[in-house]
Write a protein that holds these residues in place. Sequence first.
Motif, PDB file in Angstrom:
ATOM      1  N   GLU A 173      11.229 -10.304   8.164  1.00  0.00           N
ATOM      2  CA  GLU A 173      10.753 -10.431   6.709  1.00  0.00           C
ATOM      3  C   GLU A 173       9.836 -11.019   6.656  1.00  0.00           C
ATOM      4  N   SER A 174       9.572 -11.232   5.648  1.00  0.00           N
ATOM      5  CA  SER A 174       7.864 -11.581   4.987  1.00  0.00           C
ATOM      6  C   SER A 174       7.163 -11.690   3.905  1.00  0.00           C
ATOM      7  N   GLY A 175       6.816 -12.393   2.935  1.00  0.00           N
ATOM      8  CA  GLY A 175       5.811 -12.789   1.973  1.00  0.00           C
ATOM      9  C   GLY A 175       6.760 -13.193   1.037  1.00  0.00           C
ATOM     10  N   GLY A 176       7.643 -14.126   0.967  1.00  0.00           N
ATOM     11  CA  GLY A 176       8.260 -14.284  -0.074  1.00  0.00           C
ATOM     12  C   GLY A 176       7.543 -15.787  -0.133  1.00  0.00           C
ATOM     13  N   GLY A 177       7.839 -15.987  -1.670  1.00  0.00           N
ATOM     14  CA  GLY A 177       7.292 -17.353  -1.625  1.00  0.00           C
ATOM     15  C   GLY A 177       7.835 -18.130  -3.836  1.00  0.00           C
ATOM     16  N   LEU A 178       6.082 -18.463  -3.891  1.00  0.00           N
ATOM     17  CA  LEU A 178       7.133 -19.071  -5.590  1.00  0.00           C
ATOM     18  C   LEU A 178       5.542 -17.829  -6.425  1.00  0.00           C
ATOM     19  N   VAL A 179       6.290 -17.693  -7.269  1.00  0.00           N
ATOM     20  CA  VAL A 179       5.148 -16.806  -8.055  1.00  0.00           C
ATOM     21  C   VAL A 179       6.044 -17.249  -9.767  1.00  0.00           C
ATOM     22  N   GLN A 180       4.845 -17.183 -10.966  1.00  0.00           N
ATOM     23  CA  GLN A 180       4.913 -17.072 -11.925  1.00  0.00           C
ATOM     24  C   GLN A 180       5.487 -16.716 -12.446  1.00  0.00           C
ATOM     25  N   PRO A 181       5.980 -16.216 -13.877  1.00  0.00           N
ATOM     26  CA  PRO A 181       6.622 -14.968 -14.450  1.00  0.00           C
ATOM     27  C   PRO A 181       6.180 -13.885 -14.899  1.00  0.00           C
ATOM     28  N   GLY A 182       6.438 -13.022 -14.733  1.00  0.00           N
ATOM     29  CA  GLY A 182       5.175 -11.668 -14.840  1.00  0.00           C
ATOM     30  C   GLY A 182       4.390 -11.727 -13.103  1.00  0.00           C
ATOM     31  N   GLY A 183       4.435 -12.338 -12.943  1.00  0.00           N
ATOM     32  CA  GLY A 183       3.648 -12.106 -11.076  1.00  0.00           C
ATOM     33  C   GLY A 183       3.780 -10.732 -11.157  1.00  0.00           C
ATOM     34  N   SER A 184       3.381 -10.655  -9.410  1.00  0.00           N
ATOM     35  CA  SER A 184       4.089  -9.555  -8.247  1.00  0.00           C
ATOM     36  C   SER A 184       4.361 -10.653  -6.614  1.00  0.00           C
ATOM     37  N   LEU A 185       5.036 -10.478  -6.306  1.00  0.00           N
ATOM     38  CA  LEU A 185       4.605 -10.047  -4.463  1.00  0.00           C
ATOM     39  C   LEU A 185       5.769  -9.769  -3.962  1.00  0.00           C
ATOM     40  N   ARG A 186       4.978  -8.895  -2.802  1.00  0.00           N
ATOM     41  CA  ARG A 186       5.416  -7.799  -1.302  1.00  0.00           C
ATOM     42  C   ARG A 186       5.785  -8.831  -0.024  1.00  0.00           C
ATOM     43  N   LEU A 187       6.982  -7.926  -0.300  1.00  0.00           N
ATOM     44  CA  LEU A 187       7.591  -8.432   0.783  1.00  0.00           C
ATOM     45  C   LEU A 187       7.319  -7.401   1.998  1.00  0.00           C
ATOM     46  N   SER A 188       7.495  -7.827   3.169  1.00  0.00           N
ATOM     47  CA  SER A 188       7.686  -6.972   4.207  1.00  0.00           C
ATOM     48  C   SER A 188       9.262  -7.162   5.080  1.00  0.00           C
ATOM     49  N   CYS A 189       8.993  -5.956   5.397  1.00  0.00           N
ATOM     50  CA  CYS A 189      10.511  -6.365   7.051  1.00  0.00           C
ATOM     51  C   CYS A 189       9.925  -5.626   7.733  1.00  0.00           C
ATOM     52  N   ALA A 190       9.626  -5.859   9.115  1.00  0.00           N
ATOM     53  CA  ALA A 190       8.725  -5.736  10.390  1.00  0.00           C
ATOM     54  C   ALA A 190      10.476  -5.020  11.459  1.00  0.00           C
ATOM     55  N   ALA A 191      10.304  -3.983  12.085  1.00  0.00           N
ATOM     56  CA  ALA A 191      11.531  -4.078  13.140  1.00  0.00           C
ATOM     57  C   ALA A 191      10.971  -3.616  14.088  1.00  0.00           C
ATOM     58  N   ILE A 238      10.122   0.120  -3.377  1.00  0.00           N
ATOM     59  CA  ILE A 238      10.366   0.138  -1.456  1.00  0.00           C
ATOM     60  C   ILE A 238       9.910   1.357  -0.933  1.00  0.00           C
ATOM     61  N   SER A 239       8.862   1.348   0.265  1.00  0.00           N
ATOM     62  CA  SER A 239       8.513   1.508   1.100  1.00  0.00           C
ATOM     63  C   SER A 239       7.722   1.280   2.094  1.00  0.00           C
ATOM     64  N   ARG A 240       7.225   2.422   2.995  1.00  0.00           N
ATOM     65  CA  ARG A 240       7.113   1.758   4.400  1.00  0.00           C
ATOM     66  C   ARG A 240       5.962   2.532   4.812  1.00  0.00           C
ATOM     67  N   ASP A 241       5.677   2.194   5.888  1.00  0.00           N
ATOM     68  CA  ASP A 241       4.249   2.395   7.138  1.00  0.00           C
ATOM     69  C   ASP A 241       5.498   2.919   8.796  1.00  0.00           C
ATOM     70  N   ILE A 242       5.300   3.909   8.228  1.00  0.00           N
ATOM     71  CA  ILE A 242       6.390   4.329   9.790  1.00  0.00           C
ATOM     72  C   ILE A 242       5.135   4.204  11.241  1.00  0.00           C
ATOM     73  N   THR A 243       3.720   4.319  11.258  1.00  0.00           N
ATOM     74  CA  THR A 243       3.370   3.900  11.814  1.00  0.00           C
ATOM     75  C   THR A 243       2.954   1.756  11.897  1.00  0.00           C
ATOM     76  N   LYS A 244       3.751   1.147  11.189  1.00  0.00           N
ATOM     77  CA  LYS A 244       3.562  -0.180  12.009  1.00  0.00           C
ATOM     78  C   LYS A 244       4.656  -0.755  12.019  1.00  0.00           C
ATOM     79  N   ASN A 245       6.235   0.462  12.049  1.00  0.00           N
ATOM     80  CA  ASN A 245       7.745   0.256  11.956  1.00  0.00           C
ATOM     81  C   ASN A 245       7.979  -1.116  10.392  1.00  0.00           C
ATOM     82  N   THR A 246       7.653  -0.703   9.317  1.00  0.00           N
ATOM     83  CA  THR A 246       7.592  -1.720   8.302  1.00  0.00           C
ATOM     84  C   THR A 246       8.252  -1.385   6.814  1.00  0.00           C
ATOM     85  N   VAL A 247       8.756  -1.563   6.085  1.00  0.00           N
ATOM     86  CA  VAL A 247       9.144  -1.443   5.617  1.00  0.00           C
ATOM     87  C   VAL A 247       8.844  -2.802   4.524  1.00  0.00           C
TER      88      VAL A 247
END
Length: 119
Positions: A6-24, A69-78
């Motif tokens: 997994e990657s993409g975590g961090g500190l964000v303010q309320p109301g903000g956005s983040l995108r996490l990735s899970c590479a297999a 939730i979404s995925r990119d099959i070509t990148k083996n990532t969710v």
Amino acid sequence: QVQLVESGGGLVQPGGSLRLSCAASGSILSFDNMGWYRQGPGKQRELVTFITKFGITNYADFVKGRFTISRDITKNTVYLQMNSLEPEDTAVYYCKGVRLYGLTGNDYWGQGTQVTVSS
């Protein structure tokens, strides 16, 4: 050996956005489903969302309309797109892959990524 990173975590303010990735380490279609779980401070790990190999998705009520939730099959990532984040979303977020074998199965977990929502 199956690895989920997994990657993409961090500190964000309320109301903000983040995108996490899970590479297999291999094809994500080798999993019958893949999902995101989270474990907040002093809480049990809980299911956030999952996607099946056929692309069917399911969400916990507490994230409906905010997380995708979404995925990119070509990148083996969710991915987990998180919008309108709230302090209650603070947790370690884990990626999980499941392979089913008849009535049994194997679970594969990533190491987790910390998400902190705070002003």
